[in-house]
Motif scaffolding. Structure first.
Motif, PDB file in Angstrom:
ATOM      1  N   CYS A  31      43.242  50.652  38.990  1.00  0.00           N
ATOM      2  CA  CYS A  31      43.812  49.616  39.951  1.00  0.00           C
ATOM      3  C   CYS A  31      44.267  48.444  39.507  1.00  0.00           C
ATOM      4  CB  CYS A  31      42.813  49.550  41.154  1.00  0.00           C
ATOM      5  SG  CYS A  31      43.378  48.536  42.956  1.00  0.00           S
ATOM      6  N   ALA A  32      45.337  48.260  39.310  1.00  0.00           N
ATOM      7  CA  ALA A  32      45.528  47.084  39.037  1.00  0.00           C
ATOM      8  C   ALA A  32      46.360  46.053  40.302  1.00  0.00           C
ATOM      9  CB  ALA A  32      46.742  47.153  37.622  1.00  0.00           C
ATOM     10  N   PHE A  33      45.799  45.036  39.654  1.00  0.00           N
ATOM     11  CA  PHE A  33      45.897  43.624  40.218  1.00  0.00           C
ATOM     12  C   PHE A  33      46.741  42.582  39.257  1.00  0.00           C
ATOM     13  CE2 PHE A  33      41.986  45.124  41.668  1.00  0.00           C
ATOM     14  CZ  PHE A  33      42.370  45.159  43.808  1.00  0.00           C
ATOM     15  N   VAL A  34      48.202  42.883  39.911  1.00  0.00           N
ATOM     16  CA  VAL A  34      48.658  41.870  38.943  1.00  0.00           C
ATOM     17  C   VAL A  34      49.171  40.409  39.182  1.00  0.00           C
ATOM     18  CG1 VAL A  34      51.466  41.484  38.127  1.00  0.00           C
ATOM     19  CG2 VAL A  34      49.990  43.900  38.194  1.00  0.00           C
ATOM     20  N   LEU A  35      49.295  39.643  38.814  1.00  0.00           N
ATOM     21  CA  LEU A  35      48.994  38.434  39.372  1.00  0.00           C
ATOM     22  C   LEU A  35      50.094  37.307  38.905  1.00  0.00           C
ATOM     23  CD1 LEU A  35      48.027  36.126  41.390  1.00  0.00           C
ATOM     24  CD2 LEU A  35      46.160  34.984  39.287  1.00  0.00           C
ATOM     25  N   HIS A  36      50.873  37.274  39.106  1.00  0.00           N
ATOM     26  CA  HIS A  36      52.419  35.853  38.775  1.00  0.00           C
ATOM     27  C   HIS A  36      51.712  34.381  38.822  1.00  0.00           C
ATOM     28  CE1 HIS A  36      56.701  35.098  38.531  1.00  0.00           C
ATOM     29  NE2 HIS A  36      55.998  34.919  37.285  1.00  0.00           N
ATOM     30  N   LEU A  37      52.242  34.213  37.428  1.00  0.00           N
ATOM     31  CA  LEU A  37      52.060  32.538  37.816  1.00  0.00           C
ATOM     32  C   LEU A  37      52.240  31.388  37.894  1.00  0.00           C
ATOM     33  CD1 LEU A  37      48.330  33.287  35.643  1.00  0.00           C
ATOM     34  CD2 LEU A  37      48.180  32.135  37.904  1.00  0.00           C
ATOM     35  N   ILE A  38      53.275  30.483  38.382  1.00  0.00           N
ATOM     36  CA  ILE A  38      53.362  29.837  38.478  1.00  0.00           C
ATOM     37  C   ILE A  38      53.889  28.518  38.602  1.00  0.00           C
ATOM     38  CG2 ILE A  38      56.231  29.048  39.337  1.00  0.00           C
ATOM     39  CD1 ILE A  38      56.164  31.901  40.721  1.00  0.00           C
ATOM     40  N   GLU A  39      53.811  27.317  37.756  1.00  0.00           N
ATOM     41  CA  GLU A  39      53.148  25.937  37.650  1.00  0.00           C
ATOM     42  C   GLU A  39      53.846  25.634  39.108  1.00  0.00           C
ATOM     43  OE1 GLU A  39      52.455  22.879  34.616  1.00  0.00           O
ATOM     44  OE2 GLU A  39      54.962  23.764  34.414  1.00  0.00           O
ATOM     45  N   LEU A  40      53.256  24.801  40.090  1.00  0.00           N
ATOM     46  CA  LEU A  40      53.423  23.208  40.515  1.00  0.00           C
ATOM     47  C   LEU A  40      54.139  22.555  40.875  1.00  0.00           C
ATOM     48  CD1 LEU A  40      52.820  23.860  43.945  1.00  0.00           C
ATOM     49  CD2 LEU A  40      50.968  22.275  42.620  1.00  0.00           C
ATOM     50  N   ILE A  41      55.188  22.252  40.925  1.00  0.00           N
ATOM     51  CA  ILE A  41      56.787  21.524  40.643  1.00  0.00           C
ATOM     52  C   ILE A  41      57.664  21.976  41.957  1.00  0.00           C
ATOM     53  CG2 ILE A  41      57.532  20.670  39.192  1.00  0.00           C
ATOM     54  CD1 ILE A  41      56.985  21.962  36.523  1.00  0.00           C
ATOM     55  N   GLY A  42      57.546  20.815  42.694  1.00  0.00           N
ATOM     56  CA  GLY A  42      58.170  19.887  43.550  1.00  0.00           C
ATOM     57  C   GLY A  42      57.454  20.905  44.570  1.00  0.00           C
TER      58      GLY A  42
END
Length: 668
Positions: free
Chosen positions: A376-387
């Protein structure tokens, strides 16, 4: 604006109560008590100040949480959402106060004209300006920057709306505030605007504004509690009473809802402290009412000093009460080694960019998910908080429909397609759940560790901070912030952690004609044992050829085992040797070495022919096999051997997977 629409019911209840309860308490005290001692004008001023004291400004709460590094914690998100509800009351209060002032000064007709203009402006923003902003985003190619002329035009419009608000008798911040709600958060537009004005506003205007507000306060006025005729200054006394009542009421009422929902007492206290924070918004508000209503200097000094005391004490108490790291202290073993036979392997994979997608999929494919040994793969896309001011966490499985105006979902589109296709290829052996987290770079570890804790994962897969060219010969990028993130996760993770180092693009096609060659380096210790269990799972893949390279010191050539760790190592290696005799695809090699330098030579001569090298981290542990290497380690998060393999001249173009077994509370 999208954050406003997504606010939860609990946050709505807390935010509403945080404003209404102290306001009602304050108005009640004024009506039944303060009015006995004050004239009509002072009662009106006190009522206005009560409204100011009841608010919980969103920018202040966001700034405090960011300073304390708990912006994207569970409590931080609840506090932000609650403060956002309070901010809606602030807009209503400001508009009402402005209309009341206009009505008393210019008459009802003028007030109605101003209200009509405000309503027309809101419609203009919603139906004209906001579509134009989305058109600008649509015209900007993916990954490119918004045209500077567009950004400058938006800034000019914001200044014009401030001037228009002042002309129509509203507070000058109202126009830019409404316009800001219409601007799509995040990249490319929100990020571009922040990058243009953030340094100048926070670095120049903000210090000047705070200084000019502070120098208006004469601290000697704080001790002036008597009028000119020598009697007690009742206005000063009643102002202090209202401050105490509103602050106490807000603090108490913000605890009721959390406690009612079985939240721990220290969490409820922490939430009350968050909602009670004061800051620069209150400083601006008090300065404004001093100019508008000409409140006495001693009352103004009292308001400002109380604000500064609260803004100093509340964050200090909050940092003492709430520690989000405590929840990661694990007493239950959650690693691959302790998984039962034919048990689902739950893995959290972290993706920072499209370049991480293929390598992660190939690693999961090598672990051979099947119906008997599912993953069971939990894929987390990480995006920097800007704007944008608030962090968000998106579960794509729970999204009812894809929002075309959501830039974060759009940026995750390639990830969603790739992993959905991978899930279909594997059929019953793999389940994929995708998430997107938008948070500050230095706080992303909390999103990762919290998700791993909630989903009971046994392994977190992190990409290495260094990026090579497609042929593996040149280093294209080295992100130190990503390195710091990996290090923090390894210190706090509630399960085992692996760092995947991709030197050349992992484009290998699994087949009998082109087997995937994997080498496990084994010296000994719990991290190496965890790595061995990962390799054993890959061993079940018919398209993987595994080699176990056992390195030991010549002083231990006889294989004498004197401790429990050595007994565990020996037992697992004996199992591999038994498998070797039954399965021809598994190789077992033993090499003796004198010291660390000889270990380096052995590894360099053997591992360059493999597609993937797996090694345990063994951070800070120096043995006879690695003697003399620890002080030359460049990346301590990889351990001695991981650091060696990550160097540009070692391991050839083979990818490297460095594993650290879960650190439980008993290990610390």
């Amino acid at each position: 604006m999208s954050v406003v629409l997504r606010t939860r019911k609990s946050a709505t209840s807390i935010g509403t109560a945080a404003v209404m309860a102290p306001f009602l308490c304050g108005i009640t005290i004024i009506h039944f008590h303060s009015a006995k001692y004050l004239d009509h004008e002072h009662v009106r001023m006190l009522g206005f100040m009560t409204g100011m004291l009841c608010l919980t400004p969103y920018p202040v709460v966001s700034s405090v949480l960011n300073d304390l590094k708990i912006l994207n914690s569970e409590l931080g998100r609840l506090g932000l959402s609650s403060a956002l509800v309070s901010e809606m009351f602030s807009i209503f209060f400001n508009v009402t106060a402005a209309l009341t002032r206009t009505m008393s000064k210019y008459g009802v007709k003028e007030a109605l004209i101003c209200l009509a203009v405000a309503v027309l402006f809101v419609f203009l923003v919603i139906f004209a300006i906001r579509p134009i902003l989305f058109w600008i985003i649509k015209q900007t190619p993916e990954g490119s920057l918004v045209n500077d002329h567009c950004v400058y035009c938006i800034i000019i419009v914001a200044l014009l709306t401030a001037y228009a608000s002042h002309v129509f008798q509203f507070y000058s911040i109202l126009g830019p505030y409404i316009l800001g709600l219409a601007i799509p958060e995040g990249p490319p537009l929100g990020t571009a605007i922040i990058k243009k004005i953030d340094t100048f506003v926070n670095g120049v205007f903000m210090p000047i504004f705070v200084t000019t507000c502070a120098i208006r306060v004469d601290l000697t006025d704080l001790f002036n509690w008597r009028t000119k005729n020598g009697s007690i200054d009742n206005f000063m006394v009643q102002t202090l009473v209202i401050i105490l009542v509103t602050v106490s009421a807000k603090f108490v009422v913000c605890m009721i809802h959390p406690l009612w929902n079985k939240m721990p007492l220290n969490y409820a206290l922490s939430l009350s402290l968050i909602m009670s924070c004061k800051g620069i918004v209150e400083m601006a508000a008090y300065s404004l009412i001093k100019d508008m209503m000409e409140i006495p200097d001693n009352v103004f000094a009292l308001l400002m000093v109380c604000m500064m005391i609260i803004s100093t004490i509340m964050p200090m108490l909050l940092s003492l009460l709430y520690d989000p790291l405590k929840k990661y202290a694990g007493y239950t073993r959650r690693n691959i080694m302790d998984l039962g036979r034919n048990t689902e392997l739950r893995v959290l994979t972290c993706i920072h960019g499209d370049e991480n997608i293929l390598s992660t999929i190939k690693l999961l494919e090598a672990t051979y998910p099947t119906k008997e040994d599912p993953i069971c793969a939990f894929v987390l896309h990480l995006i920097e908080l800007i704007g944008r001011a608030s962090p968000i966490f998106i579960s794509h499985q729970l999204q009812k429909k894809k929002n075309k105006n959501d830039s974060n979902s759009y940026r995750s589109e390639n990830l969603l397609d790739a992993f959905n296709n991978f899930e279909k290829e594997v059929n019953d052996g793999l389940t994929v759940n995708t998430f997107t987290a938008v948070s500050p770079q230095e706080m992303m570890y909390d999103d990762i560790c919290t998700l791993a804790l909630d989903k009971l994962t046994s392994l977190i897969i992190l990409p290495f901070h260094r990026k090579w060219s497609s042929d593996g010969n040149l280093i294209e990028l080295e992100d130190e912030s990503l390195r710091e993130l990996n290090y923090r996760i390894m210190e706090r993770a509630p399960c085992s952690v692996g760092i995947l180092i991709e030197k050349a693009q992992m484009t290998h096609i699994f087949s009998e004609e082109t087997p995937y060659t994997v080498c496990l380096l084994f010296i000994g210790g719990k991290d190496d044992r965890e790595a061995l269990f990962v390799a054993k799972r890959m061993m079940k893949n018919p398209h993987v050829r595994l080699t176990v390279l056992r390195i030991f010191a010549e002083s231990n050539r006889n294989g004498d085992v004197k401790d429990w760790e050595g007994m565990l190592d020996r037992e697992l290696l004996n199992e591999i040797i038994m498998i070797k005799h039954k399965v021809g695809e598994v190789k077992y090699i033993e090499k003796s070495v004198k010291d660390g330098p000889e270990t380096v030579l052995k590894i360099r001569s053997l591992v360059s022919e493999y597609d993937l090298v797996i090694v345990g981290r063994q951070a800070g542990v120096e043995s006879a096999e690695t003697c003399g290497l620890l002080q030359w380690s460049e990346y301590p998060e990889l351990g001695v051997l991981g650091d060696l393999l990550a160097s540009t001249d070692a391991a050839g173009k083979a990818s490297v997977f460095v594993i650290q077994q879960q650190r439980t509370a008993t290990d610390i």
